[in-house]
Design an enzyme around this catalytic site. Structure first.
Site, short mmCIF file in Angstrom:
data_model
loop_
_atom_site.label_atom_id
_atom_site.label_comp_id
_atom_site.label_asym_id
_atom_site.label_seq_id
_atom_site.Cartn_x
_atom_site.Cartn_y
_atom_site.Cartn_z
CB CYS A 81 -49.74 -51.59 15.42
SG CYS A 81 -49.81 -53.24 16.08
CG HIS A 438 -45.71 -53.27 17.47
ND1 HIS A 438 -46.79 -52.28 17.75
CD2 HIS A 438 -44.63 -52.44 16.98
CE1 HIS A 438 -46.47 -51.21 17.32
NE2 HIS A 438 -45.20 -51.36 16.76
#
Length: 490
Positions: A81, A438
């Site tokens: 990510c 994240h």
């Protein structure tokens, strides 16, 4: 209120469920009437299309409305990510896409073989960014696999399938691109030009090879410098005698800014702004362990005059240039004089000597104490339009030797207002603890709209988490706890 027909349909569905479940008496004993009624209601809602917006049972993506557009998402191929947000950010940077396209077009005439083989990273990245700029009415997901494979050949020690820092990924990507491009564009007339341009401490120098050398220098810079390349100047000044001790330049790809903290705490100060962080980064700071030779020699002359030293000793100190290698302190009379910085007030300051086309600001949220590394949480207000001309000096006092030619571009920073206005294009946000968590990204896209028979562009913002994409408002973007900010010069 349910219609009579709907009520009968529900009863029919309940009967069907009851008949099927009676096949096994054991099941019936474990089913409550409320659960049975809920299942019946679920089937009824599905039959009447009440779940059509959730798209749960259809393999096809639903069409967006005529006025709704989406950009492609990116597959997460294993904790990447951090790279996906950088790729989405670069897709919103028009100057970066143009730079890659220009390199590929220009290299087509000078590079032997297929561009995909000779410039694999540049080629794959350019193709992916163009794909990520495609607007569609259906949801789509692109793959970063080709870029990751090409990047692995250059960033061999940077694992792209484990959690990494997004800012570090950007620097690896830029340096890998430069490494790939420079191989193709190294000037053939002067094989040592890179050594002339950059010494190990990245001081900016220029060749003295006449007009041809300057032309090669411009050609080298044209290809080597990308849209993210700016120049920082580091100046060391003595406030006491107003002399400039040193001035060095170095390239930068990102500006690392530290947030303002509450006194004695690790909390970001309430109301902290990006402008506050820029001022903190560029403010002059006092240097404690450095002293000015010029001030010391001035004090030495006064000291020798007071003690009645010989004229020859005084003249020796007066004629000394005050360089690091001077041996004045070895003089018999000056051995008792302290060699310290108490005679001067030394200041060190960073200056933005050259503004990049694309400005990437890294908000340094990672902090350390005696026991652990932790993340600084809190909002830092940032503008949609940033005026960097307010943070660049109007002039730099350069002491240039006659044998060294430095172009006017580096003598005077681009401080004019028209060169210092930037527009926000991307915001990267991190969730979770330092070293894990994240990354998501907000990116802007200009959408052409035809209203009142006039062509115009509307700025749309999207929130992207890997393959998930949704449209958001400017207020959502400005409320993010930014880790990276991408600005494009107007």
């Amino acid at each position: 209120m349910v219609s009579r027909r709907g009520s009968s349909d529900t009863k029919a569905i309940v009967c069907i469920f009851t008949d099927r479940i009676r096949i096994s008496n054991n099941w019936v004993s474990h089913l409550s009437f409320a659960g049975l009624l809920g299942a019946a209601g679920f089937v009824f809602a599905q039959q009447h299309g009440l779940f059509r917006n959730l798209n749960l049972f259809s393999g096809k993506e639903k069409d967006a409305g005529d006025d709704s557009f989406l950009v492609p998402g990116l597959q997460n191929l294993g904790n990447n990510c951090f790279l996906n947000v950088i790729l989405q950010a670069l897709a919103s940077c028009k100057d970066f896409r143009s730079f890659l396209q220009w390199v590929l077009e220009d290299a087509g005439d000078s590079v032997a073989g297929e561009l995909e083989e000779q410039l694999p990273l540049t080629y794959a990245l350019s193709a992916l960014l163009q794909e990520l700029c495609t607007l569609g009415s259906r949801r789509s997901v692109s793959s970063p696999r080709k870029v990751m494979v090409a990047l692995t050949d250059y960033a061999t020690n940077f694992n792209l399938t484990s959690q990494q820092d997004a800012a570090e990924a950007l620097l690896h990507l830029i340096s890998s691109l430069q490494e790939e491009i420079v191989v193709c564009y190294r000037p053939s007339q002067s094989c040592n030009l890179s050594d002339i341009l950059f010494s190990r401490n990245l001081r900016m120098l220029a060749p003295s090879e006449g007009l041809h050398g300057l032309m090669e220098l411009k050609r080298w810079h044209k290809h080597l410098r990308g849209p993210f390349d700016g120049i920082l100047g580091s100046t060391l000044m003595c406030r006491t005698c107003s002399s400039q001790i040193s001035l060095e330049f170095q390239f930068f790809h990102t500006l690392p800014l530290s947030p303002l903290l509450h006194n004695g705490s690790y909390n970001i100060m309430f109301g902290c702004t990006l402008e506050n962080c820029l001022n903190k980064f560029l403010d002059a700071e006092k240097v404690e362990n450095y002293f000015c030779y010029r001030c010391w020699h001035g004090a030495a002359l006064k000291y020798l005059s007071v003690i009645g030293a010989a004229e020859i000793d005084i003249e020796k100190v007066r004629s000394c240039g005050g360089e690091d290698q001077c041996d004045c302190k070895a003089s018999h009379h000056l051995q008792r004089m302290p060699w310290s910085n108490s005679y001067s007030h030394i200041l060190k300051q960073l200056i933005i000597a050259r503004l990049p086309k694309l400005l990437c600001i890294q908000v340094q949220r990672a902090s350390f104490n005696m026991f652990e590394e932790f993340k600084l949480s809190g909002h830092i207000a940032f503008p949609l339009v940033l005026d960097l001309s307010l943070f660049t000096p109007t002039s730099i006092g350069l002491n240039i030797e006659e044998r060294i030619e430095i172009s006017l571009e580096y003598q005077k920073p681009e401080a004019s207002r028209k060169h210092g206005i930037y527009r926000l294009v991307t915001v990267v946000e991190h969730f979770g603890r330092t070293g894990s968590g994240h990354y998501t990204v907000y990116r802007s896209v200009r959408v052409s709209s035809q209203e009142e028979e006039e062509d115009c562009e509307e700025l749309c913002w999207f929130s992207i988490s890997d393959s998930e994409v949704c449209r958001v408002s400017e207020s959502d973007v400005l409320g993010a706890e930014a880790s990276l900010l991408f600005y494009e010069r107007l």
